[in-house]
Motif scaffolding. Structure first.
Motif, PDB file in Angstrom:
ATOM      1  N   ARG A 599       0.817  -1.287   0.093  1.00 19.09           N
ATOM      2  CA  ARG A 599       0.110  -0.199  -0.025  1.00 19.09           C
ATOM      3  C   ARG A 599       0.926   0.962   0.160  1.00 19.09           C
ATOM      4  O   ARG A 599       2.176   1.136   0.220  1.00 19.09           O
ATOM      5  CB  ARG A 599      -0.935   0.132   1.097  1.00 19.09           C
ATOM      6  CG  ARG A 599      -0.347   0.266   2.626  1.00 19.09           C
ATOM      7  CD  ARG A 599      -1.122   0.186   3.741  1.00 19.09           C
ATOM      8  NE  ARG A 599      -0.556   0.106   4.874  1.00 19.09           N
ATOM      9  CZ  ARG A 599      -0.492   1.258   5.659  1.00 19.09           C
ATOM     10  NH1 ARG A 599      -0.564   2.472   5.204  1.00 19.09           N
ATOM     11  NH2 ARG A 599       0.275   1.175   6.964  1.00 19.09           N
ATOM     12  N   GLN A 600       0.375   2.326  -0.378  1.00 18.21           N
ATOM     13  CA  GLN A 600       0.901   3.715  -0.445  1.00 18.21           C
ATOM     14  C   GLN A 600       0.961   3.976   1.083  1.00 18.21           C
ATOM     15  O   GLN A 600       0.166   4.231   1.630  1.00 18.21           O
ATOM     16  CB  GLN A 600       0.302   4.687  -1.353  1.00 18.21           C
ATOM     17  CG  GLN A 600       0.276   4.238  -2.570  1.00 18.21           C
ATOM     18  CD  GLN A 600       1.883   4.476  -3.158  1.00 18.21           C
ATOM     19  OE1 GLN A 600       2.611   5.292  -2.801  1.00 18.21           O
ATOM     20  NE2 GLN A 600       2.464   3.671  -3.884  1.00 18.21           N
ATOM     21  N   ILE A 601       2.154   4.495   1.682  1.00 15.87           N
ATOM     22  CA  ILE A 601       2.383   4.874   3.014  1.00 15.87           C
ATOM     23  C   ILE A 601       2.754   6.518   3.007  1.00 15.87           C
ATOM     24  O   ILE A 601       3.852   6.721   2.296  1.00 15.87           O
ATOM     25  CB  ILE A 601       3.368   3.742   3.980  1.00 15.87           C
ATOM     26  CG1 ILE A 601       2.609   2.594   3.557  1.00 15.87           C
ATOM     27  CG2 ILE A 601       3.547   4.398   5.141  1.00 15.87           C
ATOM     28  CD1 ILE A 601       3.466   1.439   4.522  1.00 15.87           C
ATOM     29  N   SER A 602       2.295   7.205   3.840  1.00 18.19           N
ATOM     30  CA  SER A 602       2.716   8.663   3.775  1.00 18.19           C
ATOM     31  C   SER A 602       3.877   8.655   4.477  1.00 18.19           C
ATOM     32  O   SER A 602       4.295   8.021   5.402  1.00 18.19           O
ATOM     33  CB  SER A 602       1.488   9.636   4.324  1.00 18.19           C
ATOM     34  OG  SER A 602       1.523   9.173   5.394  1.00 18.19           O
ATOM     35  N   ASP A 603       4.612   9.857   4.043  1.00 14.93           N
ATOM     36  CA  ASP A 603       5.728  10.259   4.763  1.00 14.93           C
ATOM     37  C   ASP A 603       5.166  10.505   6.362  1.00 14.93           C
ATOM     38  O   ASP A 603       5.965  10.264   7.297  1.00 14.93           O
ATOM     39  CB  ASP A 603       6.394  11.539   4.521  1.00 14.93           C
ATOM     40  CG  ASP A 603       7.315  11.149   3.132  1.00 14.93           C
ATOM     41  OD1 ASP A 603       7.358  10.076   2.850  1.00 14.93           O
ATOM     42  OD2 ASP A 603       7.929  12.194   2.662  1.00 14.93           O
ATOM     43  N   GLU A 604       4.025  11.143   6.539  1.00 18.65           N
ATOM     44  CA  GLU A 604       3.611  11.476   7.946  1.00 18.65           C
ATOM     45  C   GLU A 604       3.762  10.200   8.779  1.00 18.65           C
ATOM     46  O   GLU A 604       3.987  10.212   9.937  1.00 18.65           O
ATOM     47  CB  GLU A 604       2.403  12.063   7.790  1.00 18.65           C
ATOM     48  CG  GLU A 604       1.866  12.628   9.117  1.00 18.65           C
ATOM     49  CD  GLU A 604       0.559  13.136   9.198  1.00 18.65           C
ATOM     50  OE1 GLU A 604       0.150  13.730  10.088  1.00 18.65           O
ATOM     51  OE2 GLU A 604      -0.312  13.267   8.150  1.00 18.65           O
ATOM     52  N   GLU A 605       3.100   9.089   8.159  1.00 17.60           N
ATOM     53  CA  GLU A 605       3.004   7.728   8.946  1.00 17.60           C
ATOM     54  C   GLU A 605       4.102   7.234   9.168  1.00 17.60           C
ATOM     55  O   GLU A 605       4.486   6.845  10.243  1.00 17.60           O
ATOM     56  CB  GLU A 605       2.139   6.874   8.195  1.00 17.60           C
ATOM     57  CG  GLU A 605       1.815   5.338   8.899  1.00 17.60           C
ATOM     58  CD  GLU A 605       1.027   4.478   8.072  1.00 17.60           C
ATOM     59  OE1 GLU A 605       1.195   3.221   8.533  1.00 17.60           O
ATOM     60  OE2 GLU A 605       0.450   4.776   7.214  1.00 17.60           O
ATOM     61  N   ILE A 606       5.275   7.270   8.154  1.00 16.71           N
ATOM     62  CA  ILE A 606       6.796   6.703   8.362  1.00 16.71           C
ATOM     63  C   ILE A 606       7.104   7.486   9.571  1.00 16.71           C
ATOM     64  O   ILE A 606       7.526   6.529  10.690  1.00 16.71           O
ATOM     65  CB  ILE A 606       7.372   6.980   7.155  1.00 16.71           C
ATOM     66  CG1 ILE A 606       6.914   6.190   6.052  1.00 16.71           C
ATOM     67  CG2 ILE A 606       8.811   6.617   7.455  1.00 16.71           C
ATOM     68  CD1 ILE A 606       7.449   6.629   4.655  1.00 16.71           C
ATOM     69  N   VAL A 607       7.010   8.636   9.487  1.00 21.35           N
ATOM     70  CA  VAL A 607       7.829   9.485  10.727  1.00 21.35           C
ATOM     71  C   VAL A 607       7.216   9.044  12.114  1.00 21.35           C
ATOM     72  O   VAL A 607       7.733   8.911  13.189  1.00 21.35           O
ATOM     73  CB  VAL A 607       8.056  11.094  10.437  1.00 21.35           C
ATOM     74  CG1 VAL A 607       8.308  11.612  11.706  1.00 21.35           C
ATOM     75  CG2 VAL A 607       8.781  11.259   9.352  1.00 21.35           C
ATOM     76  N   GLY A 608       5.951   9.055  11.920  1.00 23.74           N
ATOM     77  CA  GLY A 608       4.902   8.907  13.252  1.00 23.74           C
ATOM     78  C   GLY A 608       5.530   7.744  13.939  1.00 23.74           C
ATOM     79  O   GLY A 608       5.743   7.386  15.098  1.00 23.74           O
TER      80      GLY A 608
END
Length: 700
Positions: A599-608
């Protein structure tokens, strides 16, 4: 009041007397104003000298008043400087030791300045996220010129008074005083007592830089060298204003910038780092007056990369070191690398040949334990294996003199068990240096349940001498830093499972501010190190889940930069990571084997997920008493793991985000079937503080 006042031969002497650095606290400021008024009212006084008691002129604001009502109480520093500047009798600043921050701004408000050689002159406010707030950005360019002032103000670096006094065209110092500073200042004050009109920095003009693009170039350079930091950019704005505005308008502009910055998250983060570094040296149950053991000779076991780096720290501090190895070839190789490192510094102009020779002269080597028996402290830097380290400590126990400190450089192993192989467990401590040990500032001081208090006090003092930031950790697997980074790395692995590439994860967290993403970090450290830890985990903690991707990578022999291939490919002789088709294919097959549709994962989720993994594990570490305070955890990450300084460390970042929001985000991550829901249960102290609306850093 934190000043004294007396009159000597017609000259009033106002001495700042607020140890340790004569900080400009409220009583000191009031004392200066009262002294100026008293001197002007006394017909027998013809001039005034302001000098510092003790070893320094003035180190600036009194940090003990930061955040308290006293910090802004009248008279504020602007009022003090105004009173000095408007004095009807000449005011001479007599500077020695240091004149920093508000201390230098006070001196710039005086009519004259005399200085002792070797005094350190600086406006370091940029390093706590603000600009000088009492006219420093406006007055310093008037006495030094734009270029020199801009360099000092944007870096916060101190410059020796001798160098500034000899700079062409400088108007900062009126006289360099050799010998007794007070006597020289009194003589100078009498010489200028009758001079009228009184000179003032406010009457000096500021020439614009010859290069019309100088300020824009400075901003561009600072965007690279002080990445993501706002204060250096605003310092440039203030200095530029000094070239365009009169002094009063320039000070008003500076004050407006100061007020905006002082309440910003970045300033809070940098102040936290400033105070946290000083607080780290204080151990709650070890009194400050604990007697120290004498450390005049050190031995290091192992001449490898870590042993050599550790050795250099002590040589740099002028402490003799004996390196012990089992084979002469290992000794020769290790000493050769140390010499090569120093020669590289000489080639870059960072070290003189004389100092290289002096440091190497402090180094001796041996193949026999008997030759290190009289060392005051011995540090082992051997292979990370309990059996190997136990053998070393058994041998040390038999040969080292009574009272010697026995230290292990272990990064994960149980220091209690290491201590217990000796008959002197109270003398044993963990000293976990970070690689490269001669460069990295962090030193985790691992306190075993047996370690004596005087051993703790001694190693903390030694750490300061070798210029390390020492943070105390209790005994647990991985201590503070590596225990937390394991959870960070686990999340990175889960992100690969779900659809990320290594470069996507690294870029997201590096853009956020981390010096290096988890996959670049793994390639640098060696992926086989993490593999060995996971193999141990599979036996000791069979319920702890990991992505299988890292094991698969190691099974391909891709251990990182040292093998030319890891999560990235590396060209021979280069360190730049190149996205790897082999790794991409491995990830595709791995996901297919698990039936995962990426799935596409946002930078925001990665950092969080990565950063809050650090936060939650850090909260467990606090809960267990492994770290005594949240700021200690932040210091570990700021000085050892490339955590962005402007975010203040993981625990302060969580505070600024709001612990209620942290818990809320963790609950969302726990619902992800590909993640580890059990990990995202908040540590009890985190849940409690969030419920009470408190923060990690004001929990007390």
């Amino acid at each position: 009041m934190s000043t004294t006042y007396n009159v000597t031969d017609g000259v009033a002497v106002i001495a700042l007397d607020n140890p340790p650095v004569n900080g400009l606290g409220q009583s000191t400021r009031a004392g200066i104003v009262d002294g100026i008024a008293k001197a002007n009212a006394d017909a027998a006084v013809s001039a005034i000298v302001i000098i510092g008691s003790g070893k320094v002129f003035c180190g600036g604001a009194d940090i003990r008043e930061f955040g308290s009502p006293k910090a802004g109480a009248e008279p504020n520093l602007h009022v003090v400087i105004e009173q000095v500047e408007q004095s009807g009798k000449p005011v001479v600043a007599a500077i020695h030791g240091v004149a920093m921050g508000g201390g230098l701004e006070l001196a710039l408000g005086c009519h004259y300045r005399v200085v002792a050689p070797g005094a350190q002159i600086a406006l370091p406010e940029v390093n706590i996220g603000i600009v000088p707030g009492a006219g420093g950005t406006q007055r310093l360019p008037r006495v030094l010129g734009v270029d020199a002032a801009l360099q000092m103000i944007t870096t916060g670096a101190s410059v020796p008074s001798d160098k500034l006094a000899k700079a062409p065209g400088q108007k900062l110092f009126d006289r360099l005083v050799e010998g007794d500073l007070l006597a020289g200042a009194l003589a100078f004050a009498k010489d200028v007592a009758a001079v009228r009109p009184l000179p003032s920095v406010r009457d000096l003009s500021v020439a614009a830089p010859a290069d019309a693009e100088a300020f824009n170039k400075a901003r561009a350079e600072l965007a690279k060298t002080r990445r993501n930091l706002e204060a250096p950019q605003r310092c440039v704005d203030c200095v530029e204003a000094a070239t365009k505005l009169d002094l009063n308008a320039g000070i008003a502009f500076e004050r407006e910038v100061f007020e905006k910055l002082v309440t910003s998250d970045q300033a809070r983060a940098l102040r936290h780092a400033f105070f946290g570094e000083r607080a780290a040296s204080k151990i709650p149950d070890v009194p400050a007056d604990t007697p120290l053991r004498k450390i005049e000779k050190v031995a290091v076991i192992g001449a490898g990369t870590m042993g050599g780096g550790i050795t250099m720290n002590f040589l740099n501090a002028g402490i003799p070191v004996t390196i012990l190895e089992m084979k002469q070839e290992a000794v020769d190789r290790g000493v050769g690398i140390i010499r090569k490192n120093y020669e590289a510094q000489v080639a870059k102009g960072k070290l003189s040949q004389d100092k290289l020779d002096a440091r190497m002269a402090l180094l001796t080597t041996t193949l026999s334990y008997d030759d290190i028996a009289q060392a005051d402290m011995v540090i082992e830097a051997v292979f990370e294996d309990m059996g190997v380290k136990s053998q070393v400590f058994t041998q040390l126990d038999s040969v080292m003199k009574p009272g010697a400190i026995l230290a292990s450089n272990t990064s994960t192993l149980d220091v209690d068990k290491i201590a217990e192989v000796t008959k002197r467990p109270a003398d044993v401590v963990g000293l976990h240096f970070f690689s490269p040990a001669n460069v990295m500032r962090l030193l985790e001081v691992v306190r075993s349940k047996h370690t004596a208090k005087d051993v703790m006090a001694t190693v903390m003092a030694v750490a300061k001498k070798i210029k390390k930031v020492a943070v105390v950790s209790g005994v647990c697997d991985g201590f503070i830093g590596n225990r937390m980074i394991e959870q960070y790395s686990r999340q990175a692995g889960f992100l690969l499972d779900e659809g990320c590439t290594p470069q996507q994860v690294d870029k997201a967290v590096e853009k956020w501010g981390m010096a290096m993403g988890p996959f670049r970090m793994g390639d640098l450290a060696g992926n086989d190190i993490g593999w060995a830890i996971r193999k141990r985990r599979y036996q000791e903690k069979p319920n702890m889940r990991y992505s299988a991707t890292a094991d698969k990578l190691c099974e391909l022999g891709r251990f990182g930069q040292k093998t030319g291939a890891g999560w990235y490919d590396y060209e021979a002789g280069k360190r730049e990571p190149v996205p790897s088709a082999v790794v991409e294919e491995m990830l595709v097959k791995h996901r297919e084997s698990l039936g995962i549709t990426p799935r596409q994962i946002s930078d925001e989720e990665i950092v969080g997920r990565l950063i809050l993994a650090l936060v939650n594990e850090g909260a467990h570490i606090l809960e267990e008493g492994i770290a005594s305070k949240a700021s200690d955890i932040d210091m570990v990450y700021l000085t050892g793991y490339g955590f962005p300084l402007f975010r203040g460390g993981p625990m302060l970042y969580a505070d600024m985000l709001g612990l209620g929001k942290v818990v809320e985000q963790m609950a969302a991550y726990a619902k992800n079937p590909r993640d580890d829901a059990s990990f995202w249960q908040p540590a009890p102290v985190l849940a409690k503080l969030a419920a009470e609306g408190k923060t990690f850093n004001n929990a007390a």
